[in-house]
Design a protein around this motif. Structure first.
Motif, PDB file in Angstrom:
ATOM      1  N   ILE A  88     -32.869   9.013 -24.192  1.00  0.00           N
ATOM      2  CA  ILE A  88     -32.853   9.286 -25.621  1.00  0.00           C
ATOM      3  C   ILE A  88     -34.087   8.650 -26.246  1.00  0.00           C
ATOM      4  O   ILE A  88     -34.243   7.430 -26.242  1.00  0.00           O
ATOM      5  N   GLU A  89     -34.957   9.492 -26.743  1.00  0.00           N
ATOM      6  CA  GLU A  89     -36.190   9.031 -27.382  1.00  0.00           C
ATOM      7  C   GLU A  89     -35.898   8.670 -28.830  1.00  0.00           C
ATOM      8  O   GLU A  89     -35.392   9.489 -29.601  1.00  0.00           O
ATOM      9  N   VAL A  90     -36.217   7.444 -29.194  1.00  0.00           N
ATOM     10  CA  VAL A  90     -36.016   6.981 -30.561  1.00  0.00           C
ATOM     11  C   VAL A  90     -37.355   6.464 -31.074  1.00  0.00           C
ATOM     12  O   VAL A  90     -37.716   5.309 -30.857  1.00  0.00           O
ATOM     13  N   PHE A  91     -38.085   7.341 -31.714  1.00  0.00           N
ATOM     14  CA  PHE A  91     -39.372   6.970 -32.299  1.00  0.00           C
ATOM     15  C   PHE A  91     -39.241   6.942 -33.820  1.00  0.00           C
ATOM     16  O   PHE A  91     -38.618   7.833 -34.414  1.00  0.00           O
ATOM     17  N   VAL A  92     -39.828   5.944 -34.427  1.00  0.00           N
ATOM     18  CA  VAL A  92     -39.946   5.868 -35.878  1.00  0.00           C
ATOM     19  C   VAL A  92     -41.427   5.709 -36.171  1.00  0.00           C
ATOM     20  O   VAL A  92     -42.026   4.690 -35.828  1.00  0.00           O
ATOM     21  N   LYS A 151     -31.539   1.700 -38.720  1.00  0.00           N
ATOM     22  CA  LYS A 151     -30.536   2.763 -38.852  1.00  0.00           C
ATOM     23  C   LYS A 151     -30.687   3.808 -37.745  1.00  0.00           C
ATOM     24  O   LYS A 151     -29.704   4.204 -37.114  1.00  0.00           O
ATOM     25  N   ARG A 152     -31.916   4.243 -37.505  1.00  0.00           N
ATOM     26  CA  ARG A 152     -32.125   5.258 -36.456  1.00  0.00           C
ATOM     27  C   ARG A 152     -31.758   4.698 -35.086  1.00  0.00           C
ATOM     28  O   ARG A 152     -31.150   5.382 -34.259  1.00  0.00           O
ATOM     29  N   SER A 153     -32.125   3.446 -34.823  1.00  0.00           N
ATOM     30  CA  SER A 153     -31.798   2.820 -33.536  1.00  0.00           C
ATOM     31  C   SER A 153     -30.293   2.769 -33.327  1.00  0.00           C
ATOM     32  O   SER A 153     -29.783   3.132 -32.259  1.00  0.00           O
ATOM     33  N   ARG A 154     -29.580   2.323 -34.337  1.00  0.00           N
ATOM     34  CA  ARG A 154     -28.118   2.211 -34.224  1.00  0.00           C
ATOM     35  C   ARG A 154     -27.447   3.583 -34.097  1.00  0.00           C
ATOM     36  O   ARG A 154     -26.506   3.746 -33.305  1.00  0.00           O
ATOM     37  N   GLU A 155     -27.923   4.550 -34.853  1.00  0.00           N
ATOM     38  CA  GLU A 155     -27.309   5.880 -34.779  1.00  0.00           C
ATOM     39  C   GLU A 155     -27.557   6.531 -33.417  1.00  0.00           C
ATOM     40  O   GLU A 155     -26.685   7.211 -32.880  1.00  0.00           O
ATOM     41  N   ALA A 192     -43.903  -2.219 -31.703  1.00  0.00           N
ATOM     42  CA  ALA A 192     -43.026  -1.949 -32.841  1.00  0.00           C
ATOM     43  C   ALA A 192     -42.970  -3.174 -33.756  1.00  0.00           C
ATOM     44  O   ALA A 192     -43.098  -4.313 -33.313  1.00  0.00           O
ATOM     45  N   ARG A 193     -42.757  -2.926 -35.025  1.00  0.00           N
ATOM     46  CA  ARG A 193     -42.726  -3.992 -36.018  1.00  0.00           C
ATOM     47  C   ARG A 193     -41.304  -4.422 -36.353  1.00  0.00           C
ATOM     48  O   ARG A 193     -41.080  -5.168 -37.314  1.00  0.00           O
ATOM     49  N   PHE A 194     -40.330  -3.951 -35.582  1.00  0.00           N
ATOM     50  CA  PHE A 194     -38.919  -4.291 -35.760  1.00  0.00           C
ATOM     51  C   PHE A 194     -38.286  -4.318 -34.374  1.00  0.00           C
ATOM     52  O   PHE A 194     -38.646  -3.520 -33.515  1.00  0.00           O
ATOM     53  N   ASN A 195     -37.347  -5.222 -34.153  1.00  0.00           N
ATOM     54  CA  ASN A 195     -36.713  -5.355 -32.849  1.00  0.00           C
ATOM     55  C   ASN A 195     -35.626  -4.295 -32.680  1.00  0.00           C
ATOM     56  O   ASN A 195     -34.433  -4.549 -32.847  1.00  0.00           O
ATOM     57  N   MET A 196     -36.072  -3.095 -32.370  1.00  0.00           N
ATOM     58  CA  MET A 196     -35.175  -1.959 -32.227  1.00  0.00           C
ATOM     59  C   MET A 196     -34.200  -2.150 -31.059  1.00  0.00           C
ATOM     60  O   MET A 196     -33.042  -1.745 -31.131  1.00  0.00           O
ATOM     61  N   GLY A 197     -34.663  -2.772 -29.991  1.00  0.00           N
ATOM     62  CA  GLY A 197     -33.815  -2.986 -28.818  1.00  0.00           C
ATOM     63  C   GLY A 197     -32.603  -3.836 -29.124  1.00  0.00           C
ATOM     64  O   GLY A 197     -31.495  -3.545 -28.664  1.00  0.00           O
ATOM     65  N   SER A 198     -32.776  -4.878 -29.922  1.00  0.00           N
ATOM     66  CA  SER A 198     -31.638  -5.733 -30.289  1.00  0.00           C
ATOM     67  C   SER A 198     -30.606  -4.974 -31.101  1.00  0.00           C
ATOM     68  O   SER A 198     -29.404  -5.168 -30.928  1.00  0.00           O
ATOM     69  N   ALA A 199     -31.071  -4.116 -31.998  1.00  0.00           N
ATOM     70  CA  ALA A 199     -30.144  -3.310 -32.801  1.00  0.00           C
ATOM     71  C   ALA A 199     -29.323  -2.394 -31.901  1.00  0.00           C
ATOM     72  O   ALA A 199     -28.106  -2.251 -32.080  1.00  0.00           O
TER      73      ALA A 199
END
Length: 154
Positions: free
Chosen positions: A94-98, A115-119, A12-19
């Motif tokens: 919960i699958e969170v794919f972007v 936004k998707r990660s946080r929601e 991933a190109r963004f740290n989704m886990g931290s969000a």
């Protein structure tokens, strides 16, 4: 105390886990077990291990499939594996794919990923701590990462 697993990828190109971790901490007191794997096809086994070995009550699996056709195939395979892991463990994952091509620019992509990660982190909180909140939202056209579309119900 409930335990929430968070598994993300280096692809991933963004740290989704931290969000996700930040958002959960803002809303509830829960143990959080975080693991990072190379890519989305590694998410199913990491999620299953978090449930079985770390006793997570729920896992959030985060990934960013690329824009090529092969990436879409890999995302489908990963999604199928996550569903299978849910059925094998009787726990929500919960699958969170972007997908990389969901946005027109890197700035839009980063915004969407956060936004998707946080929601979805909030969805996890609701599933574990406030399931009645999800019942209230039934049929309301919720869209994680995008504007909600609203209900067409009567």
């Amino acid at each position: 105390m409930k335990t929430i697993g968070v598994v993300d990828t280096t692809f991933a190109r963004f740290n989704m886990g931290s969000a996700v971790v930040d958002e959960i901490k803002q809303h509830v007191s829960a143990r959080i077990k975080r693991v990072t794997v190379p890519g989305i096809k590694d998410l199913p086994v990491a999620s299953k291990k978090l449930i079985e070995e770390e006793d997570c009550d729920l896992v959030i699996a985060l990934g960013m499939p690329g824009s090529k056709d092969i990436d879409k195939v890999c995302a489908h395979e990963a999604s199928t594996g996550l569903i299978q892991a849910q059925l094998m463990t009787n726990r929500h994952i919960i699958e969170v794919f972007v997908h990389e091509n969901e946005a027109g620019s890197d700035k839009e992509l980063a915004y969407l990923m956060e936004k998707r990660s946080r929601e979805h982190a909030l969805n996890a909180v609701k599933l574990l701590f406030k399931p009645e909140e999800l019942v209230k939202q039934a049929g309301t056209g919720q869209r994680q990462g995008f504007e909600d579309v609203g209900s067409i119900g009567m």
